[in-house]
Design an enzyme around this catalytic site. Structure first.
Site, PDB file in Angstrom:
ATOM      1  CB  SER A   1      -0.930   0.011   1.215  1.00  0.00           C
ATOM      2  OG  SER A   1      -0.176  -0.104   2.411  1.00  0.00           O
TER       3      SER A   1
ATOM      4  CE  LYS B   1       9.408  -0.904   3.692  1.00  0.00           C
ATOM      5  NZ  LYS B   1       8.499  -1.414   4.762  1.00  0.00           N
TER       6      LYS B   1
ATOM      7  CG  MET C   1      16.209  -3.289   5.659  1.00  0.00           C
ATOM      8  SD  MET C   1      14.690  -3.781   6.510  1.00  0.00           S
ATOM      9  CE  MET C   1      15.366  -4.391   8.047  1.00  0.00           C
TER      10      MET C   1
ATOM     11  CG  ASP D   1       1.306  -5.397   9.625  1.00  0.00           C
ATOM     12  OD1 ASP D   1       0.291  -6.127   9.628  1.00  0.00           O
ATOM     13  OD2 ASP D   1       1.738  -4.879   8.589  1.00  0.00           O
TER      14      ASP D   1
ATOM     15  CG  ASN E   1       4.695  -8.129   8.390  1.00  0.00           C
ATOM     16  OD1 ASN E   1       4.944  -7.663   7.284  1.00  0.00           O
ATOM     17  ND2 ASN E   1       3.794  -7.594   9.192  1.00  0.00           N
TER      18      ASN E   1
ATOM     19  CG  ASP F   1       6.581  -4.113   7.024  1.00  0.00           C
ATOM     20  OD1 ASP F   1       6.722  -3.105   7.739  1.00  0.00           O
ATOM     21  OD2 ASP F   1       5.864  -4.131   6.012  1.00  0.00           O
TER      22      ASP F   1
END
Length: 431
Positions: free
Chosen positions: A119, A137, A224, A267, A272, A286
């Site tokens: 998202s 990311k 990362m 989350d 994840n 994440d």
């Protein structure tokens, strides 16, 4: 923008109503509203506000005990699965803006096709200039600037189309959604949280936390180490004892986060986590939704779970009051219903031995209790955001345990953190 959607929905309702009346039926307003045409119209509009729509939906589902209409739940699921990657030219512009025109000097190769799109951003694989494997990311352009207005627009659309109950406290949800999205859109903050977990778990051989490359991290790019593993929800074929262990490890990690680190990755998304079958290690991914927890909340949950194990309803009620579960105007019957729901959710803690998550209807019982509380008793108080996010994380672990048919001794996992009640009477020394 929203006026046209609402007008289209109203027109569809009128047409559908006329059609059903002519056939002798008397449809309800909800039946007219939630038609495939209307759902498609709302979905198309929310797709343009994907990040905000998903966050508002997540918070609404927490606040209403998952008592949202199935149609809205389906819309949000569609938004999660239909994330479209940014065009290559746009991606190149972001990389140049963040790293400079000579950004390619940092890499042997950079794969423009994303590994995953979500998202707020998308993830790319790259080889660093030292041949290290990297996960990069990259945030979608303009996300930060539009968060507040997007969240407002999503809630306006959902209210106008009647997809959420009128009693829900929108104001607090709006502010929390905006704050959480701004935090998740700050990749330097996520890097800080990931680095904290990396150091907290450095000596724990059960977990792998990717290493942050700070020189290649900016507010809009997080770089990362790339870690391999299998998606955790697909592990039905590994032996039962391994499934039991990996879910137990995740519960023990959660207790460490709440009671030791005071830092919780909230989350519950299965994506994840990855699992390395050869080493039986869990990869944690994440950290955008990581929250700091203060002593009051941490100790409150320490007491709540301890008293739940002892089946001490008054102790549980007092701990819930410390956390902030109850509004000032709550009726006794509503309070009892909230305590009952929490006691139901604590059933695995109360069980002596390994609780079989694959052979229980616990999830549906919690859902039914939440529906009854909000719909029948009319109690819509929103607990503190820390509590909401922690409950969602716990719910996610319950769901994962059920998906993997895991058997977990939750009480044993929590034992090191049980609340030690101070003695009420200290005997005088004799002699």
């Amino acid at each position: 923008m929203f006026g046209s959607v609402v007008t289209k929905v109203a027109t569809n309702m009128a047409a559908e109503g006329a059609k059903q009346l002519l056939s002798g039926k008397r449809p309800s307003a909800k039946q007219l509203l939630l038609t495939p045409k209307n759902i498609a119209s709302v979905t198309d509009q929310l797709a343009q506000l994907r990040g905000a729509a998903m966050k508002v939906g997540q918070l609404l589902s927490m606040d209403t005990g998952d008592a949202l209409p199935k149609e809205l739940t389906d819309i949000l699921a569609k938004l999660r699965s239909d994330a479209a990657p940014m065009p290559a030219k746009q991606l190149a512009n972001v990389l140049e803006t963040e790293w400079g025109k000579d950004w390619q000097k940092h890499f042997i190769s950079f794969t423009f096709k994303p590994l995953a799109a979500a998202s707020i951003g998308q993830v790319h694989f790259a080889y660093g200039d030292d041949a290290s494997e990297l996960a990069v990311k990259v945030q979608y352009p303009g996300i930060k600037k539009s968060i507040s207005s997007d969240v407002d627009n999503v809630v306006t659309l959902l209210r106008l189309t009647g997809l959420v109950p009128k009693e829900v406290d929108y104001k607090s949800l709006l502010e929390e959604a905006k704050k959480q999205l701004h935090d998740e859109a700050n990749y330097e903050l996520e890097a800080e949280m990931a680095d904290a977990f990396y150091h907290h778990l450095q000596g724990d051989k059960r977990f792998i936390v990717p290493k942050v490359y700070k020189a290649l991290t900016t507010p809009s790019i997080l770089t990362m180490s790339f870690e391999k593993g299998d998606p955790i929800e697909t592990l039905h074929d590994i032996p039962q004892d391994q499934r039991n262990k990996l879910v137990t490890d995740l519960f023990e990690l959660l207790f460490k986060e709440v009671f030791e680190f005071k830092l919780v990755q909230t989350d519950p998304n299965f994506a994840n986590y990855l699992y390395q079958k050869e080493t039986q290690k869990l990869v944690l991914l994440d950290f955008g939704a990581t929250r700091r927890y203060n002593d009051i909340i941490s100790r409150g949950y320490q007491k709540l779970l301890t008293f739940a194990i002892r089946n001490d309803r008054q102790g549980v009620s007092d701990a819930m009051a410390q956390i902030g579960f109850f509004s000032d105007h709550i009726f006794p019957a509503q309070k009892d219903a909230v305590v009952n729901m929490v006691m139901t959710a604590c059933e695995p803690m109360q069980y002596d031995g390994a609780y079989d998550f694959g052979n229980t209807d616990l999830g549906s019982r919690i859902h039914d209790a939440g529906m009854a509380l909000s719909m029948e008793q009319g109690y819509w108080h929103t607990p503190p955001a820390d509590a909401l996010f922690l409950h969602r994380k716990i719910g996610g672990l319950f769901l994962l345990a059920a998906r993997l048919n895991a058997q977990v001794d939750i009480r044993a996992a929590f034992k090191p953190y049980q609340w030690q009640t101070p003695p009420t009477h200290i005997p005088k020394q004799v002699g």
